[in-house]
Design a protein around this motif. Structure first.
Motif, PDB file in Angstrom:
ATOM      1  N   PRO A   1       0.908  -1.052  -0.093  1.00  0.00           N
ATOM      2  CA  PRO A   1       0.008  -0.105  -0.047  1.00  0.00           C
ATOM      3  C   PRO A   1       0.621   1.204  -0.241  1.00  0.00           C
ATOM      4  N   TRP A  30     -11.116   9.931  -6.005  1.00  0.00           N
ATOM      5  CA  TRP A  30     -10.328   8.663  -5.733  1.00  0.00           C
ATOM      6  C   TRP A  30     -10.757   8.105  -4.529  1.00  0.00           C
ATOM      7  N   HIS A  31     -11.018   8.915  -3.303  1.00  0.00           N
ATOM      8  CA  HIS A  31     -11.550   8.181  -2.226  1.00  0.00           C
ATOM      9  C   HIS A  31     -12.672   7.531  -2.439  1.00  0.00           C
ATOM     10  N   SER A  54     -12.045   4.172  -4.422  1.00  0.00           N
ATOM     11  CA  SER A  54     -11.539   3.165  -3.209  1.00  0.00           C
ATOM     12  C   SER A  54     -12.483   2.332  -2.597  1.00  0.00           C
ATOM     13  N   LYS A  55     -13.822   2.659  -2.588  1.00  0.00           N
ATOM     14  CA  LYS A  55     -14.816   1.745  -2.057  1.00  0.00           C
ATOM     15  C   LYS A  55     -15.254   0.590  -2.854  1.00  0.00           C
ATOM     16  N   ASN A  56     -15.103   0.784  -4.303  1.00  0.00           N
ATOM     17  CA  ASN A  56     -15.758  -0.066  -5.293  1.00  0.00           C
ATOM     18  C   ASN A  56     -14.421  -0.908  -6.022  1.00  0.00           C
ATOM     19  N   LYS A  57     -13.402  -0.232  -6.208  1.00  0.00           N
ATOM     20  CA  LYS A  57     -12.390  -0.837  -6.938  1.00  0.00           C
ATOM     21  C   LYS A  57     -10.903  -1.296  -6.233  1.00  0.00           C
ATOM     22  N   GLU A  58     -10.659  -2.503  -6.217  1.00  0.00           N
ATOM     23  CA  GLU A  58      -9.697  -3.078  -5.174  1.00  0.00           C
ATOM     24  C   GLU A  58      -8.430  -2.381  -5.345  1.00  0.00           C
ATOM     25  N   TRP A  89      -7.607   0.526  -6.017  1.00  0.00           N
ATOM     26  CA  TRP A  89      -7.555   1.961  -5.109  1.00  0.00           C
ATOM     27  C   TRP A  89      -7.418   1.985  -3.736  1.00  0.00           C
ATOM     28  N   LYS A  90      -7.892   0.681  -3.186  1.00  0.00           N
ATOM     29  CA  LYS A  90      -7.792   0.646  -1.581  1.00  0.00           C
ATOM     30  C   LYS A  90      -6.130   0.476  -1.347  1.00  0.00           C
ATOM     31  N   LYS A  91      -5.366   0.454  -2.400  1.00  0.00           N
ATOM     32  CA  LYS A  91      -3.906   0.279  -2.023  1.00  0.00           C
ATOM     33  C   LYS A  91      -3.463   1.907  -1.633  1.00  0.00           C
ATOM     34  N   ARG A 142      -3.570   5.294   0.494  1.00  0.00           N
ATOM     35  CA  ARG A 142      -4.310   5.779   1.771  1.00  0.00           C
ATOM     36  C   ARG A 142      -3.683   7.111   1.812  1.00  0.00           C
TER      37      ARG A 142
END
Length: 292
Positions: free
Chosen positions: A84, A112-113, A116-120, A122-124, A126
């Motif tokens: 991440p 982007w925030h 990140s709730k829907n695309k894996e 973008w969870k990387k 922070r």
């Protein structure tokens, strides 16, 4: 108020958990407009991650600058890095000087925030955004990154914490002297730290400090003039601060103005009324705004 110090600790903790990187907006070129600014943004982060500059590859075609920036992150930066990324954006209020760039850039961060709730992938990413509230730009509430996530507002020191700092600086003050110091600077971290540092090093005595602190001779002069310039950009704020410093008791002013003055760190609430955060501001603005 210690924002950068807190960010440094957050990023250090992230690094211990395999995350990286940081970016300070004080290095942004004042001449950049949105397209150049976003290229600088992407290029700077790639450099921090020790990745090759691929702007020429991704900054092609008819897509807008924000779409190109998003693609650069999604298809390149986030795809290349296994761990991440903690993106620490320090001093983002530097961007506030350019309202059009700021509104578009912060809308991009908010997008982007939400992504990140829907695309894996973008969870990387922070985001840690550090900013002052002294300068404002109007942002659509649905496009602002400042009203999502976890907000952390750094408070003033309380009396016990200031006493602890006085002791750590080996200053043996009487209770009267301590209360005089507290009245002058309150619990404002920067004001307290700066004064204790100067007094402990023997550059100035407490009595001298109390005499010159709210004047141009004092070492807060740059800090105070910056606040004065910000106030003078809004005649309503000037009128409001005049009301506050003209009396010794808390006063009621228009709610929106009270909130702005509090966000600037100049006043504190007592119920629905406000009073100067400390005598430093009361005395300086009283003298420099012609308050009788």
């Amino acid at each position: 108020m210690g924002k950068t110090s807190l960010l440094t600790r957050v990023l250090h903790n992230g690094a211990q958990h395999g995350c990286q990187t940081a970016l300070n907006f004080q290095s942004a070129d004042a001449e950049f407009f949105l397209d150049k600014f976003l290229q600088w943004f992407c290029g700077s982060i790639a450099q921090e991650l020790n990745l090759k500059d691929k702007l020429s590859e991704y900054w092609q075609g008819v897509l807008g600058s924000k779409d190109k920036c998003t693609n650069y992150f999604q298809r390149y930066l986030l795809s290349e890095i296994d761990s991440p990324i903690v993106l620490g954006l320090d001093e983002v209020d530097q961007v506030f000087q350019y309202p059009q760039v700021a509104s578009e850039f912060f809308a991009l961060l908010r997008a982007w925030h939400e992504t990140s709730k829907n695309k894996e992938i973008w969870k990387k990413l922070r985001l840690v955004i550090v900013h002052s509230k002294e300068v404002y730009i109007p942002l659509n509430i649905n496009q602002s990154p400042f009203n999502v996530g976890l907000p952390i507002e750094l408070p003033e020191f309380n009396e016990s914490q200031v006493r602890n700092l006085v002791q750590r600086h080996n200053l043996n003050w009487t209770e009267e002297e301590f209360q005089q110091f507290m009245a002058m600077v309150g619990g404002h971290p920067y004001l307290v730290r700066k004064a204790l540092h100067e007094i402990a090093r023997g550059r100035i005595s407490l009595s001298q400090f109390l005499q010159i602190a709210p004047t141009e001779e004092g070492f807060y002069s740059d800090h105070l003039r910056r606040h004065l310039r910000n106030l003078q950009e809004d005649s309503k704020l000037v009128a409001a601060i005049k009301q506050v410093v003209a009396v010794t008791q808390p006063v009621r002013i228009e709610t929106g103005l009270a909130f702005k003055l509090r966000s600037m760190g100049l006043v504190k609430f007592q119920g629905n009324d406000v009073t100067p955060l400390c005598d430093l501001y009361r005395l300086y603005f009283r003298d420099n705004l012609g308050v009788n």
